[in-house]
Motif scaffolding. Structure first.
Motif, PDB file in Angstrom:
ATOM      1  N   ALA A 221      80.437  39.594 103.060  1.00 31.33           N
ATOM      2  CA  ALA A 221      79.618  39.699 101.860  1.00 31.33           C
ATOM      3  C   ALA A 221      80.298  38.970 100.707  1.00 31.33           C
ATOM      4  CB  ALA A 221      79.410  41.166 101.519  1.00 31.33           C
ATOM      5  N   VAL A 222      79.560  38.840  99.601  1.00 32.91           N
ATOM      6  CA  VAL A 222      80.142  38.286  98.379  1.00 32.91           C
ATOM      7  C   VAL A 222      81.251  39.222  97.894  1.00 32.91           C
ATOM      8  CG1 VAL A 222      79.668  37.681  95.978  1.00 32.91           C
ATOM      9  CG2 VAL A 222      77.986  37.163  97.766  1.00 32.91           C
ATOM     10  N   GLY A 223      82.356  38.638  97.477  1.00 33.76           N
ATOM     11  CA  GLY A 223      83.474  39.445  97.009  1.00 33.76           C
ATOM     12  C   GLY A 223      84.553  39.576  98.065  1.00 33.76           C
ATOM     13  N   ALA A 224      85.288  40.692  98.021  1.00 37.72           N
ATOM     14  CA  ALA A 224      86.453  40.884  98.890  1.00 37.72           C
ATOM     15  C   ALA A 224      86.077  41.647 100.153  1.00 37.72           C
ATOM     16  CB  ALA A 224      87.548  41.629  98.141  1.00 37.72           C
ATOM     17  N   THR A 225      86.607  41.201 101.280  1.00 39.06           N
ATOM     18  CA  THR A 225      86.437  41.870 102.565  1.00 39.06           C
ATOM     19  C   THR A 225      87.786  41.903 103.268  1.00 39.06           C
ATOM     20  OG1 THR A 225      84.141  41.153 102.847  1.00 39.06           O
ATOM     21  CG2 THR A 225      85.326  41.794 104.832  1.00 39.06           C
ATOM     22  N   ASN A 226      88.159  43.064 103.777  1.00 38.88           N
ATOM     23  CA  ASN A 226      89.370  43.186 104.587  1.00 38.88           C
ATOM     24  C   ASN A 226      88.978  43.223 106.058  1.00 38.88           C
ATOM     25  OD1 ASN A 226      91.281  43.267 102.487  1.00 38.88           O
ATOM     26  ND2 ASN A 226      90.910  45.443 102.161  1.00 38.88           N
ATOM     27  N   VAL A 227      89.280  42.147 106.763  1.00 37.04           N
ATOM     28  CA  VAL A 227      89.056  42.099 108.204  1.00 37.04           C
ATOM     29  C   VAL A 227      90.280  42.720 108.873  1.00 37.04           C
ATOM     30  CG1 VAL A 227      88.698  40.602 110.195  1.00 37.04           C
ATOM     31  CG2 VAL A 227      87.603  40.052 108.008  1.00 37.04           C
ATOM     32  N   THR A 228      90.054  43.688 109.751  1.00 36.18           N
ATOM     33  CA  THR A 228      91.153  44.390 110.404  1.00 36.18           C
ATOM     34  C   THR A 228      91.168  44.073 111.897  1.00 36.18           C
ATOM     35  OG1 THR A 228      89.775  46.349 110.738  1.00 36.18           O
ATOM     36  CG2 THR A 228      91.090  46.260 108.723  1.00 36.18           C
ATOM     37  N   TYR A 229      92.335  44.184 112.497  1.00 38.91           N
ATOM     38  CA  TYR A 229      92.461  43.876 113.921  1.00 38.91           C
ATOM     39  C   TYR A 229      93.594  44.689 114.537  1.00 38.91           C
ATOM     40  CZ  TYR A 229      96.154  40.836 112.081  1.00 38.91           C
ATOM     41  OH  TYR A 229      97.265  40.352 111.418  1.00 38.91           O
ATOM     42  N   THR A 230      93.498  44.880 115.857  1.00 33.87           N
ATOM     43  CA  THR A 230      94.569  45.484 116.644  1.00 33.87           C
ATOM     44  C   THR A 230      94.733  44.685 117.938  1.00 33.87           C
ATOM     45  OG1 THR A 230      93.053  47.013 117.764  1.00 33.87           O
ATOM     46  CG2 THR A 230      94.136  47.805 115.768  1.00 33.87           C
ATOM     47  N   PRO A 231      95.960  44.602 118.450  1.00 33.77           N
ATOM     48  CA  PRO A 231      97.174  45.204 117.896  1.00 33.77           C
ATOM     49  C   PRO A 231      97.565  44.550 116.571  1.00 33.77           C
ATOM     50  CG  PRO A 231      97.720  43.722 119.683  1.00 33.77           C
ATOM     51  CD  PRO A 231      96.223  43.813 119.675  1.00 33.77           C
ATOM     52  N   THR A 232      98.303  45.293 115.778  1.00 32.39           N
ATOM     53  CA  THR A 232      98.674  44.816 114.448  1.00 32.39           C
ATOM     54  C   THR A 232      99.907  43.921 114.473  1.00 32.39           C
ATOM     55  OG1 THR A 232     100.001  46.800 114.060  1.00 32.39           O
ATOM     56  CG2 THR A 232      97.684  46.863 113.372  1.00 32.39           C
ATOM     57  N   THR A 233     100.602  43.895 115.598  1.00 33.07           N
ATOM     58  CA  THR A 233     101.755  43.003 115.759  1.00 33.07           C
ATOM     59  C   THR A 233     101.598  42.248 117.076  1.00 33.07           C
ATOM     60  OG1 THR A 233     103.068  44.715 116.879  1.00 33.07           O
ATOM     61  CG2 THR A 233     103.293  44.524 114.475  1.00 33.07           C
ATOM     62  N   GLY A 234     102.357  41.181 117.214  1.00 33.65           N
ATOM     63  CA  GLY A 234     102.293  40.423 118.454  1.00 33.65           C
ATOM     64  C   GLY A 234     101.018  39.627 118.628  1.00 33.65           C
ATOM     65  N   MET A 235     100.324  39.338 117.530  1.00 34.89           N
ATOM     66  CA  MET A 235      99.101  38.547 117.602  1.00 34.89           C
ATOM     67  C   MET A 235      98.946  37.753 116.308  1.00 34.89           C
ATOM     68  SD  MET A 235      95.284  39.633 118.807  1.00 34.89           S
ATOM     69  CE  MET A 235      95.014  40.858 117.528  1.00 34.89           C
ATOM     70  N   THR A 236      98.686  36.470 116.432  1.00 37.20           N
ATOM     71  CA  THR A 236      98.441  35.611 115.271  1.00 37.20           C
ATOM     72  C   THR A 236      96.936  35.561 115.009  1.00 37.20           C
ATOM     73  OG1 THR A 236     100.368  34.254 115.789  1.00 37.20           O
ATOM     74  CG2 THR A 236      98.733  33.300 114.316  1.00 37.20           C
ATOM     75  N   VAL A 237      96.555  35.810 113.764  1.00 33.93           N
ATOM     76  CA  VAL A 237      95.139  35.841 113.399  1.00 33.93           C
ATOM     77  C   VAL A 237      94.923  34.979 112.167  1.00 33.93           C
ATOM     78  CG1 VAL A 237      93.217  37.282 112.618  1.00 33.93           C
ATOM     79  CG2 VAL A 237      94.798  38.140 114.357  1.00 33.93           C
ATOM     80  N   SER A 238      93.910  34.124 112.216  1.00 31.93           N
ATOM     81  CA  SER A 238      93.503  33.369 111.033  1.00 31.93           C
ATOM     82  C   SER A 238      91.986  33.377 110.928  1.00 31.93           C
ATOM     83  CB  SER A 238      94.030  31.937 111.053  1.00 31.93           C
ATOM     84  OG  SER A 238      93.410  31.199 112.088  1.00 31.93           O
ATOM     85  N   ILE A 239      91.496  33.345 109.693  1.00 31.75           N
ATOM     86  CA  ILE A 239      90.054  33.362 109.432  1.00 31.75           C
ATOM     87  C   ILE A 239      89.728  32.198 108.520  1.00 31.75           C
ATOM     88  CG2 ILE A 239      88.162  34.649 108.368  1.00 31.75           C
ATOM     89  CD1 ILE A 239      89.659  37.212 109.127  1.00 31.75           C
ATOM     90  N   SER A 240      88.711  31.442 108.866  1.00 31.28           N
ATOM     91  CA  SER A 240      88.290  30.307 108.035  1.00 31.28           C
ATOM     92  C   SER A 240      86.806  30.444 107.705  1.00 31.28           C
ATOM     93  CB  SER A 240      88.569  28.973 108.740  1.00 31.28           C
ATOM     94  OG  SER A 240      87.944  28.927 109.996  1.00 31.28           O
ATOM     95  N   PHE A 241      86.457  29.982 106.501  1.00 33.87           N
ATOM     96  CA  PHE A 241      85.057  30.084 106.062  1.00 33.87           C
ATOM     97  C   PHE A 241      84.841  29.187 104.859  1.00 33.87           C
ATOM     98  CE2 PHE A 241      87.494  33.240 103.788  1.00 33.87           C
ATOM     99  CZ  PHE A 241      87.023  33.195 102.503  1.00 33.87           C
ATOM    100  N   LYS A 242      83.568  28.901 104.589  1.00 36.72           N
ATOM    101  CA  LYS A 242      83.159  28.224 103.379  1.00 36.72           C
ATOM    102  C   LYS A 242      82.216  29.161 102.624  1.00 36.72           C
ATOM    103  CE  LYS A 242      83.232  23.513 105.294  1.00 36.72           C
ATOM    104  NZ  LYS A 242      82.407  22.317 105.582  1.00 36.72           N
ATOM    105  N   PRO A 243      82.448  29.379 101.327  1.00 34.71           N
ATOM    106  CA  PRO A 243      81.506  30.183 100.549  1.00 34.71           C
ATOM    107  C   PRO A 243      80.101  29.587 100.621  1.00 34.71           C
ATOM    108  CG  PRO A 243      83.520  29.760  99.301  1.00 34.71           C
ATOM    109  CD  PRO A 243      83.567  28.885 100.503  1.00 34.71           C
ATOM    110  N   ARG A 244      79.099  30.465 100.620  1.00 31.47           N
ATOM    111  CA  ARG A 244      77.703  30.031 100.595  1.00 31.47           C
ATOM    112  C   ARG A 244      77.087  30.371  99.245  1.00 31.47           C
ATOM    113  NH1 ARG A 244      79.819  28.348 105.388  1.00 31.47           N
ATOM    114  NH2 ARG A 244      78.211  27.769 106.866  1.00 31.47           N
ATOM    115  N   TYR A 245      76.142  29.533  98.846  1.00 27.20           N
ATOM    116  CA  TYR A 245      75.441  29.741  97.574  1.00 27.20           C
ATOM    117  C   TYR A 245      73.942  29.736  97.807  1.00 27.20           C
ATOM    118  CZ  TYR A 245      79.984  28.753  95.506  1.00 27.20           C
ATOM    119  OH  TYR A 245      81.315  28.792  95.184  1.00 27.20           O
ATOM    120  N   ILE A 246      73.240  30.565  97.095  1.00 22.87           N
ATOM    121  CA  ILE A 246      71.786  30.633  97.237  1.00 22.87           C
ATOM    122  C   ILE A 246      71.155  29.723  96.189  1.00 22.87           C
ATOM    123  CG2 ILE A 246      71.442  32.562  95.657  1.00 22.87           C
ATOM    124  CD1 ILE A 246      69.699  32.206  99.026  1.00 22.87           C
TER     125      ILE A 246
END
Length: 246
Positions: A221-246
């Protein structure tokens, strides 16, 4: 003007010059239907800002050659991302009209055509957020929900991994079963795919959808989002995105 990362002036050196574009205010249209080749599911989005953009270029050659250049431009706009140097935004478009050729001199023609804007995005490059200790904090500075691309690389074979916190999976995370050491898994909210690398570092991916219990492809959504994942260690996670505008 750049189409899918290619400046149109490099397509026809000294034969073409971008002039300008005009963009009307978007309309708020519910349940827009898009072309069959579009990866978006028809009616999947609750509402879409959609409008037309008129683009003008100058072509320097004979009439026949100018028509060939115009045809080439149109062929690149079946479903493309375009950008201009002026505003820092990029637009996902599809061609709306074949355009109009206006005579200026025997070796100068103005070509005007229209594209339909499907999505308006912030810039041409992705915002990348790296996860840490089970959380990746994403901020969508746009004005509409944005699809995200989640890349996860487990450091060992795991029976399952989970990821959630985004729209539709705020409290119920996605589970992906049977992961392999250092083989990347991609959950792509743009192309609507779940993939796993077939071998470490191969860059070749196989469908992983059947090993998941996904209900909604990831969007924030617009604003802040916390994406969570498990396991919390021993895994590399990256998230990529482009903001959208209406």
């Amino acid at each position: 003007m750049v189409i899918d990362g290619v400046n149109i002036e490099s397509l026809f050196p000294n034969k073409i010059e971008f002039l300008d574009y005009s963009l009307a205010a978007p309309s708020w249209n519910r349940f827009i239907s898009v072309m069959d080749t579009d990866y978006k599911i028809v009616n999947q989005r609750g509402s879409v800002g959609i409008t037309n953009m008129v683009i003008r270029v100058a072509l320097f050659d004979t009439k026949d050659n100018c028509r060939k250049m115009a045809s080439k431009i149109v062929s690149l706009l079946d479903d493309a991302v375009i950008s201009f140097e002026t505003n820092g935004l990029s637009y996902r478009v599809q061609i709306s009209t074949e355009g109009q050729m206006n005579f200026k001199t025997p070796t100068l023609y103005e070509y005007q055509f229209t594209v339909q804007v499907i999505e308006t995005m912030g810039g041409t490059s992705y915002t990348v957020v790296n996860g840490s200790s089970g959380t990746a904090s994403c901020t969508n500075i746009g004005t509409y929900k944005a699809p995200i691309i989640i890349t996860m690389t487990p450091a060992s074979d795991l029976a399952s991994i989970t990821v959630g916190g985004f729209l539709g999976h705020e409290t119920t995370p996605i589970t992906i079963d049977t992961t392999h050491t250092n083989r990347r898994i991609i959950i792509n909210g743009e192309t609507r795919q779940i993939l796993e690398e077939t071998a470490v570092g191969s860059g070749v991916y196989a469908n992983k959808f059947l090993d998941s219990d996904l209900s909604y492809f990831p969007e924030i959504a617009v604003g802040a989002t916390n994406v969570t994942y498990t396991p919390t260690t021993g895994m590399t996670v990256s998230i990529s995105f482009k903001p959208r505008y209406i």
